[in-house]
Write a protein that holds these residues in place. Sequence first.
Motif, PDB file in Angstrom:
ATOM      1  N   MET A  92      40.226  35.200  47.889  1.00 17.83           N
ATOM      2  CA  MET A  92      40.640  35.929  46.678  1.00 17.83           C
ATOM      3  C   MET A  92      39.642  37.054  46.383  1.00 17.83           C
ATOM      4  N   PRO A  93      40.148  38.157  45.821  1.00 20.26           N
ATOM      5  CA  PRO A  93      39.233  39.275  45.513  1.00 20.26           C
ATOM      6  C   PRO A  93      38.186  38.884  44.469  1.00 20.26           C
ATOM      7  N   ILE A  94      37.021  39.522  44.580  1.00 21.47           N
ATOM      8  CA  ILE A  94      35.966  39.332  43.580  1.00 21.47           C
ATOM      9  C   ILE A  94      35.872  40.604  42.736  1.00 21.47           C
ATOM     10  N   VAL A  95      35.824  40.421  41.419  1.00 19.82           N
ATOM     11  CA  VAL A  95      35.689  41.597  40.552  1.00 19.82           C
ATOM     12  C   VAL A  95      34.329  41.568  39.859  1.00 19.82           C
ATOM     13  N   ASN A  96      33.779  42.752  39.686  1.00 21.43           N
ATOM     14  CA  ASN A  96      32.554  42.940  38.901  1.00 21.43           C
ATOM     15  C   ASN A  96      32.903  43.905  37.781  1.00 21.43           C
ATOM     16  N   ILE A  97      32.957  43.382  36.575  1.00 22.07           N
ATOM     17  CA  ILE A  97      33.369  44.211  35.444  1.00 22.07           C
ATOM     18  C   ILE A  97      32.308  44.111  34.358  1.00 22.07           C
ATOM     19  N   ASN A  98      31.991  45.254  33.771  1.00 22.91           N
ATOM     20  CA  ASN A  98      31.085  45.251  32.626  1.00 22.91           C
ATOM     21  C   ASN A  98      31.938  45.087  31.373  1.00 22.91           C
ATOM     22  N   VAL A  99      31.878  43.888  30.789  1.00 24.24           N
ATOM     23  CA  VAL A  99      32.700  43.615  29.608  1.00 24.24           C
ATOM     24  C   VAL A  99      31.801  43.575  28.375  1.00 24.24           C
ATOM     25  N   ASN A 100      32.035  44.480  27.461  1.00 26.29           N
ATOM     26  CA  ASN A 100      31.258  44.574  26.216  1.00 26.29           C
ATOM     27  C   ASN A 100      29.748  44.570  26.489  1.00 26.29           C
ATOM     28  N   GLY A 101      29.366  45.285  27.549  1.00 30.24           N
ATOM     29  CA  GLY A 101      27.944  45.438  27.841  1.00 30.24           C
ATOM     30  C   GLY A 101      27.345  44.376  28.742  1.00 30.24           C
ATOM     31  N   LYS A 102      28.143  43.348  29.095  1.00 28.25           N
ATOM     32  CA  LYS A 102      27.632  42.301  29.981  1.00 28.25           C
ATOM     33  C   LYS A 102      28.350  42.344  31.312  1.00 28.25           C
ATOM     34  N   LEU A 103      27.620  42.286  32.405  1.00 33.34           N
ATOM     35  CA  LEU A 103      28.244  42.311  33.717  1.00 33.34           C
ATOM     36  C   LEU A 103      28.839  40.935  34.035  1.00 33.34           C
ATOM     37  N   VAL A 104      30.102  40.929  34.377  1.00 35.86           N
ATOM     38  CA  VAL A 104      30.797  39.687  34.693  1.00 35.86           C
ATOM     39  C   VAL A 104      31.268  39.765  36.135  1.00 35.86           C
ATOM     40  N   SER A 105      31.035  38.705  36.885  1.00 34.53           N
ATOM     41  CA  SER A 105      31.485  38.662  38.268  1.00 34.53           C
ATOM     42  C   SER A 105      32.363  37.426  38.425  1.00 34.53           C
ATOM     43  N   ALA A 106      33.542  37.596  39.010  1.00 37.35           N
ATOM     44  CA  ALA A 106      34.431  36.434  39.147  1.00 37.35           C
ATOM     45  C   ALA A 106      35.407  36.645  40.289  1.00 37.35           C
ATOM     46  N   GLU A 107      35.894  35.523  40.789  1.00 36.89           N
ATOM     47  CA  GLU A 107      36.920  35.550  41.826  1.00 36.89           C
ATOM     48  C   GLU A 107      38.272  35.403  41.125  1.00 36.89           C
ATOM     49  N   VAL A 108      39.192  36.309  41.401  1.00 38.24           N
ATOM     50  CA  VAL A 108      40.499  36.243  40.728  1.00 38.24           C
ATOM     51  C   VAL A 108      41.630  36.424  41.742  1.00 38.24           C
ATOM     52  N   GLU A 109      42.796  35.937  41.393  1.00 38.41           N
ATOM     53  CA  GLU A 109      43.981  36.243  42.200  1.00 38.41           C
ATOM     54  C   GLU A 109      44.331  37.712  41.999  1.00 38.41           C
ATOM     55  N   GLY A 110      44.936  38.311  43.014  1.00 33.20           N
ATOM     56  CA  GLY A 110      45.347  39.702  42.886  1.00 33.20           C
ATOM     57  C   GLY A 110      46.247  39.909  41.679  1.00 33.20           C
ATOM     58  N   ARG A 111      47.093  38.921  41.404  1.00 33.24           N
ATOM     59  CA  ARG A 111      48.094  39.093  40.350  1.00 33.24           C
ATOM     60  C   ARG A 111      47.556  38.834  38.933  1.00 33.24           C
ATOM     61  N   THR A 112      46.292  38.423  38.823  1.00 28.90           N
ATOM     62  CA  THR A 112      45.738  38.163  37.485  1.00 28.90           C
ATOM     63  C   THR A 112      45.703  39.450  36.669  1.00 28.90           C
ATOM     64  N   LEU A 113      46.349  39.412  35.504  1.00 28.95           N
ATOM     65  CA  LEU A 113      46.341  40.586  34.636  1.00 28.95           C
ATOM     66  C   LEU A 113      44.982  40.702  33.955  1.00 28.95           C
ATOM     67  N   LEU A 114      44.612  41.924  33.601  1.00 31.22           N
ATOM     68  CA  LEU A 114      43.339  42.113  32.900  1.00 31.22           C
ATOM     69  C   LEU A 114      43.308  41.283  31.618  1.00 31.22           C
ATOM     70  N   VAL A 115      44.425  41.232  30.901  1.00 34.89           N
ATOM     71  CA  VAL A 115      44.438  40.478  29.642  1.00 34.89           C
ATOM     72  C   VAL A 115      44.263  38.977  29.891  1.00 34.89           C
ATOM     73  N   GLN A 116      44.826  38.474  30.988  1.00 37.61           N
ATOM     74  CA  GLN A 116      44.641  37.045  31.327  1.00 37.61           C
ATOM     75  C   GLN A 116      43.177  36.782  31.656  1.00 37.61           C
ATOM     76  N   PHE A 117      42.593  37.697  32.407  1.00 36.14           N
ATOM     77  CA  PHE A 117      41.195  37.542  32.793  1.00 36.14           C
ATOM     78  C   PHE A 117      40.302  37.495  31.558  1.00 36.14           C
ATOM     79  N   LEU A 118      40.546  38.408  30.627  1.00 36.36           N
ATOM     80  CA  LEU A 118      39.725  38.451  29.410  1.00 36.36           C
ATOM     81  C   LEU A 118      39.902  37.179  28.585  1.00 36.36           C
ATOM     82  N   ARG A 119      41.139  36.756  28.417  1.00 38.58           N
ATOM     83  CA  ARG A 119      41.423  35.624  27.533  1.00 38.58           C
ATOM     84  C   ARG A 119      41.106  34.276  28.180  1.00 38.58           C
TER      85      ARG A 119
END
Lengths: 156, 264
Positions: free
Chosen positions: A1-28
Amino acid sequence: MPIVNINVNGKLVSAEVEGRTLLVQFLRENLRLTGTHVGCDTSQCGACVVHVDGKSVKACTMLAVMADACEVTTIEGLANNGSMHPMQQAFMDNHGLQCGFCTPGMVMTALDIVNRNGNDLDDSTVRKELEGNICRCTGYHNIVKSVKAGAKTMGE
Amino acid sequence: MYDFLYHKVNSVDDAVAAMGNADDGKFVAGGQTMLPTMKHRLASPSDVIDLGGVSDLVGIANEGDALVIGAMTTHAAVAASAEVQSAIPALAKLAGNIGDPAVRNRGTLGGSIANNDPAADYPAAVIALGATVKTNKREITGDDFFTGMFETALEEDELITAVSFPIPMTAAYIKFENPASRYAIVGVFIAKTVDGNRVAITGATPCAYRGMKFEKVLNEDFSSNACDAVEVSVDRMNSDIHASAEYRAHLVKVMVKRAVDACG
């Protein structure tokens, strides 16, 4: 599964997600940032609006993987040391909400409006710019007042 | 939506290579139509090839007699571009009235025309301005690009890189929009050029088309009154909960006349 590195509200978050995971699902669901709401899930209501690299997007219509290496700001990222952002305060002061479900998206869109249109806003600009955010309680009148007041405070 | 293999690419060549290796791949631009379509399971590609990282496909250049806009340029960028606002203001206005601000921050020119929704705005501009669609393989004229409802001349592994819009003397786009979605129930783009007037109509029929009959009368007399002589057939008109075929046929003439007046 792809790994994403996203800076969310100033904090770097790294996670493995399915391609189909929506950004809103990831956040929530992954980050438990449940301030971003899912209203229609069809990119019409705007309850899921967040900022990606400073621009408003509907987080239900973007994949989490598309936000890789981006900066994401959600409603949780606005308050500063426990005191509300001027736009949040303006919604509170002007009774810009009733049930509150649409409010996080309204506030994030309001900030995008200020970014592009400045601090001195008229009613018609605010109403046109809010076309992608739906509220079923207020009739919008106090939301428009809130956005204008928040914009003004932000300029002071 | 069903899961898929996700590919992030940085170049057109990598995008085409990834498509070549996929069973049933799809390019995704801004995803503002494609992701809802996948959620509804109307599309379930095996591989999704994300063009978001291909920076060569983003940008707006004025080449003197034409504006060349990269396929991955967002509607918001086109609407806000000083270059577009001064060269073809009608195009900036069209882009600024697609969907809503958040959709315009993601949706792209290339994605819109590749999808060819019958009610999309951009196809009218591409046809009326006599634009050329540039792909990784060839150049396709606006008249030849749109072939049917959600159908274009693009081949499976063909990718739009840019669209070249010749700069007209003047132009206008007027749409009768669905108040909820802002899609065109009927939209009319008119371009006045040195070679004559071009009229394109979107939203009315399964695919945007040139209003040749209107062009003929407008080339003789560029006035909204002259359009009264044109009969719009209801035969090919779309009919749905938003507007009947008869109503759309009526709207076509009304929107053409308003667009003529807007050209000044």
